[in-house]
Write an enzyme that holds these catalytic residues in place. Structure first.
Site, PDB file in Angstrom:
ATOM      1  N   HIS A 239      10.385   6.626  -3.057  1.00 15.58           N
ATOM      2  CA  HIS A 239      10.045   8.009  -2.855  1.00 15.58           C
ATOM      3  C   HIS A 239      10.344   8.408  -1.369  1.00 15.58           C
ATOM      4  O   HIS A 239       9.713   7.671  -0.679  1.00 15.58           O
ATOM      5  CB  HIS A 239       8.826   8.134  -3.581  1.00 15.58           C
ATOM      6  CG  HIS A 239       8.496   7.891  -4.859  1.00 15.58           C
ATOM      7  ND1 HIS A 239       7.398   7.494  -5.353  1.00 15.58           N
ATOM      8  CD2 HIS A 239       9.066   7.849  -5.908  1.00 15.58           C
ATOM      9  CE1 HIS A 239       7.166   7.096  -6.552  1.00 15.58           C
ATOM     10  NE2 HIS A 239       8.588   7.491  -7.035  1.00 15.58           N
ATOM     11  N   GLU A 242       7.589   9.321   0.966  1.00 19.01           N
ATOM     12  CA  GLU A 242       6.498   8.357   1.367  1.00 19.01           C
ATOM     13  C   GLU A 242       7.198   7.462   2.324  1.00 19.01           C
ATOM     14  O   GLU A 242       7.832   6.221   2.380  1.00 19.01           O
ATOM     15  CB  GLU A 242       6.283   7.433   0.203  1.00 19.01           C
ATOM     16  CG  GLU A 242       5.671   8.325  -0.936  1.00 19.01           C
ATOM     17  CD  GLU A 242       5.365   7.647  -2.373  1.00 19.01           C
ATOM     18  OE1 GLU A 242       5.538   6.418  -2.432  1.00 19.01           O
ATOM     19  OE2 GLU A 242       5.115   8.436  -3.294  1.00 19.01           O
ATOM     20  N   HIS A 377       5.175   1.790  -1.110  1.00 15.30           N
ATOM     21  CA  HIS A 377       4.865   3.260  -1.342  1.00 15.30           C
ATOM     22  C   HIS A 377       3.801   3.863  -0.326  1.00 15.30           C
ATOM     23  O   HIS A 377       3.257   3.202   0.367  1.00 15.30           O
ATOM     24  CB  HIS A 377       4.334   3.334  -2.890  1.00 15.30           C
ATOM     25  CG  HIS A 377       5.374   3.263  -3.849  1.00 15.30           C
ATOM     26  ND1 HIS A 377       6.178   4.227  -4.718  1.00 15.30           N
ATOM     27  CD2 HIS A 377       6.218   1.973  -4.243  1.00 15.30           C
ATOM     28  CE1 HIS A 377       6.941   3.923  -5.354  1.00 15.30           C
ATOM     29  NE2 HIS A 377       7.158   2.280  -5.075  1.00 15.30           N
ATOM     30  N   GLU A 471       0.802   0.375  -2.117  1.00 18.98           N
ATOM     31  CA  GLU A 471       0.247   1.782  -1.758  1.00 18.98           C
ATOM     32  C   GLU A 471      -0.289   1.788  -0.132  1.00 18.98           C
ATOM     33  O   GLU A 471      -1.522   1.148  -0.149  1.00 18.98           O
ATOM     34  CB  GLU A 471      -0.480   2.516  -2.513  1.00 18.98           C
ATOM     35  CG  GLU A 471       0.097   2.484  -3.947  1.00 18.98           C
ATOM     36  CD  GLU A 471       1.103   3.852  -4.188  1.00 18.98           C
ATOM     37  OE1 GLU A 471       1.199   4.421  -3.106  1.00 18.98           O
ATOM     38  OE2 GLU A 471       1.705   3.946  -5.138  1.00 18.98           O
TER      39      GLU A 471
END
Length: 625
Positions: A239, A242, A377, A471
């Site tokens: 992404h 990110e 991410h 994350e």
């Protein structure tokens, strides 16, 4: 505020409707839960609709304020935002001074939609400790709700010399800033020039807009797969907005090069025993879009998708459904496969809605025998392990792999060594408290997208590679000043996770007669319904937790071999080699192909096989009578 450096008790408000809409929820880009009325709503919302409402931030020290960024309420149920607002400043919360525009009190423009961040730069900067945002007008059919970021920098105390020494966040002298495509390429080149003997830069393909997907390889023999040496990869920037993973991988390249040259034994061992591949930007087109807007103004979604509008995190072939459908339909369970599932033809066609970046990564996965990987991410603080997709298209449901215990170990290895994740006092980022899960979660038990597969699941089912998603931070696009601190938060985790590639068993599957490596041999571990295959030169790596295992290796044209292999607690693999004997038919074909003579032992074995076959035919005929 978005990065959580401003604590909840530093944010106050004139009023709020309920706990879930309290002042602590007034942070830029904060995301709401899907249930209306829970404690995780998407903004601060005042209890009353009048011009006396305010949101107040305590900077903790004298600060030169330069502006405010505002968003409306994040919600799938409500539409609330502030159109205009005033700003007041104070040093004691008793006496307040309005932000002025010349001789008049400044009125700043707010939002026309809930999600687009809108910057209001002050006509003149002002020094204070406290700042208040005072809404003046708002959406007529809604209420006063906002999310905010406050811009400013601390003013050094002239009476304290130590305050003039800025907290850099890290002692490592790395290039802590955001790098666009050209700057990223330049940094990678500089690392290669500094460490030419252990680095190599290569491209795995191009983005839709023609930007190359560059990879940095770090190894003592770059460009070559060494027998028995595992292949590891980190992927970031799937992404494009990110961005922290991208910068962390660039920092990791610099760090490994520098420490190798300084003689750091840990890094030297990692470089000599592992072939590391770092892809800092899988979606460079999306990154460039977010980069142009900047850290605070790119919002929550700008740059997330590819230039074609594809979410690459859900763009891989759905092999999960193929596997589960086969398990339900096949009566003979021995015919089921549990690994190296082929990609459906419709997915590989030119007309398939598959991003060019996704295709490039799949080719990369197929060309190198990766053992372990992580996909970096942002937007949360948690490590996610497969499966990421639920079996019956449920919105969320625990869906473990056959290797669940090892995946949980992998996720814990990263989370437990991450300085922020492992902090028991940290607050949740948005709408999930992952602390109660020890900062790890099964992907399908968090959220899933039916009919589309994540890279983790695809990697596990199509290749030998185990992969998790990390994350990294609550803030998808942290300010450049946050990067040194984020590097310190993640440095140990990045290294520890790479070292896990050496857990379990490894070895080489060879032909007993020729000692040649056997490619595509199937390695089966008793009790775990997921096999792997040997690489092109016969070597293999099977990630396993400590314990004793019965391992069976089979290959086409060879007699299977089973042996016991023990895995110990030490962080290095157990060597478990296999030598397979050709079947009689396979040996005969090879001899005849070479025009050689058939040896006596093979003649005897073939005679025995013919006799066995004749006996079976006779028995079948007698049974029919």
């Amino acid at each position: 505020m978005e990065s959580l450096r401003v604590k909840d008790d530093q944010i106050r408000a004139s009023s709020y409707q309920r706990r879930g809409l309290g002042p602590h929820r007034g942070r830029l880009n904060i995301q709401s839960g899907i249930e209306d009325g829970d404690i995780y709503d998407g903004a601060w919302c005042a209890q009353y609709k009048d011009k006396k409402q305010w949101l107040q931030v305590d900077a903790g020290k004298p600060t030169r304020f330069t502006g405010v960024i505002l968003q409306g309420r994040n919600s799938i149920w409500s539409f609330d935002l502030v159109h205009t607002y005033k700003v007041q400043l104070s040093n004691d919360t008793i006496s307040w001074k309005s932000c002025m525009n010349g001789s008049e009190e400044a009125v700043f423009e707010g939002n026309q939609d809930p999600e687009t961040p809108v910057l209001a730069a002050f006509p003149e900067s002002a020094v204070a400790r406290y700042i208040r945002i005072n809404p003046q007008t708002w959406y007529e059919n809604g209420t006063i709700c906002l999310r905010a970021e406050v811009l400013g920098c601390a003013v050094p105390d002239p009476n304290n010399i130590h305050s003039w020494q800025e907290d850099e966040g890290s002692k490592d002298k790395l290039d802590f800033r955001h790098h666009n495509y050209k700057e990223m390429r330049k940094l990678m080149k500089s690392v290669h020039e500094a460490c030419p003997d252990i680095t190599r830069i290569y491209s795995i393909g191009k983005s839709y807009m023609g930007l190359k997907l560059y990879v940095m390889e770090i190894s003592d023999n770059p460009g070559k797969h060494e027998l028995g040496e595992p292949e590891f990869r980190y992927v970031a920037g799937m992404h494009g907005n990110e961005v922290l993973g991208r910068e962390l991988l660039l920092n990791l390249m610099e760090h490994m090069c520098r420490e190798y040259k300084l003689g750091n034994p840990r890094i030297i061992q990692l470089v000599k025993e592992t072939r590391v591949h770092l892809l800092p930007s899988m979606n460079p087109d999306g990154y460039e879009m977010a980069y142009k807007k900047g850290s605070e103004l790119s919002g929550w979604a700008l740059g997330r998708y590819s230039y074609e509008g594809i979410d690459m995190n859900h763009n891989f072939a759905d092999l999960n459904s193929i596997m589960w459908d086969a398990m339900e339909l096949e009566m003979d369970k021995s015919k089921l496969i549990n690994h190296h599932f082929p990609i459906p033809a419709q997915y590989t066609s030119k007309d398939a809605f598959v991003a060019s970046e996704t295709r490039a990564v799949i080719r990369w996965m197929q060309s190198i025998p990766f053992v372990l990987s992580a996909n970096l991410h942002g937007g949360e603080l948690v490590v996610v392990y497969p499966f990421d997709m639920t079996r019956d298209w449920a919105p969320r449901e625990l869906t473990p792999t056959p290797d669940d215990s090892f995946f949980r170990w992998l996720a814990t290895a990263y989370a437990s060594t991450n300085q922020v994740m492992s902090n028991p006092d940290r607050r949740p980022c948005h709408n999930e408290d992952f602390l109660r899960h020890n900062n790890i979660i099964n992907g399908a038990d968090w959220h899933t997208v039916p009919g589309s597969a994540c890279m983790n699941d695809f990697s596990y089912l199509h290749t030998n590679c185990f992969e998790v998603t990390v994350e990294l931070s609550c803030d998808k696009f942290p300010h450049a000043s946050e990067l040194p601190r984020e590097w310190e938060n993640n440095k140990e985790s990045l290294l520890v996770y790479m070292e896990q590639v050496h857990r379990g068993i490894k070895g080489v599957v060879r032909d007993k007669d020729t000692e040649a490596g056997i490619a595509d041999a199937v390695i089966k571990v008793d009790g775990i319904d997921h096999h792997i295959r040997s690489a092109f030169d016969g070597d293999y790596w099977r990630l396993l937790n400590p314990g004793d295992y019965e391992v069976t290796v089979s290959a086409e044209g060879y007699i299977p071999v089973t042996r016991s292999c023990g895995v110990h607690y030490e962080p290095y693999p157990t060597i478990c080699d296999f030598r397979l004997t050709k079947t009689a038919k396979h040996r005969l074909r090879g001899i005849l192909a070479r025009g050689g003579k058939i040896p006596k032992d093979l003649k005897l074995r073939l005679r025995q096989l013919r006799q066995q076959k004749t006996r079976k035919v006779r028995e079948r005929r007698q049974n029919r009578r």
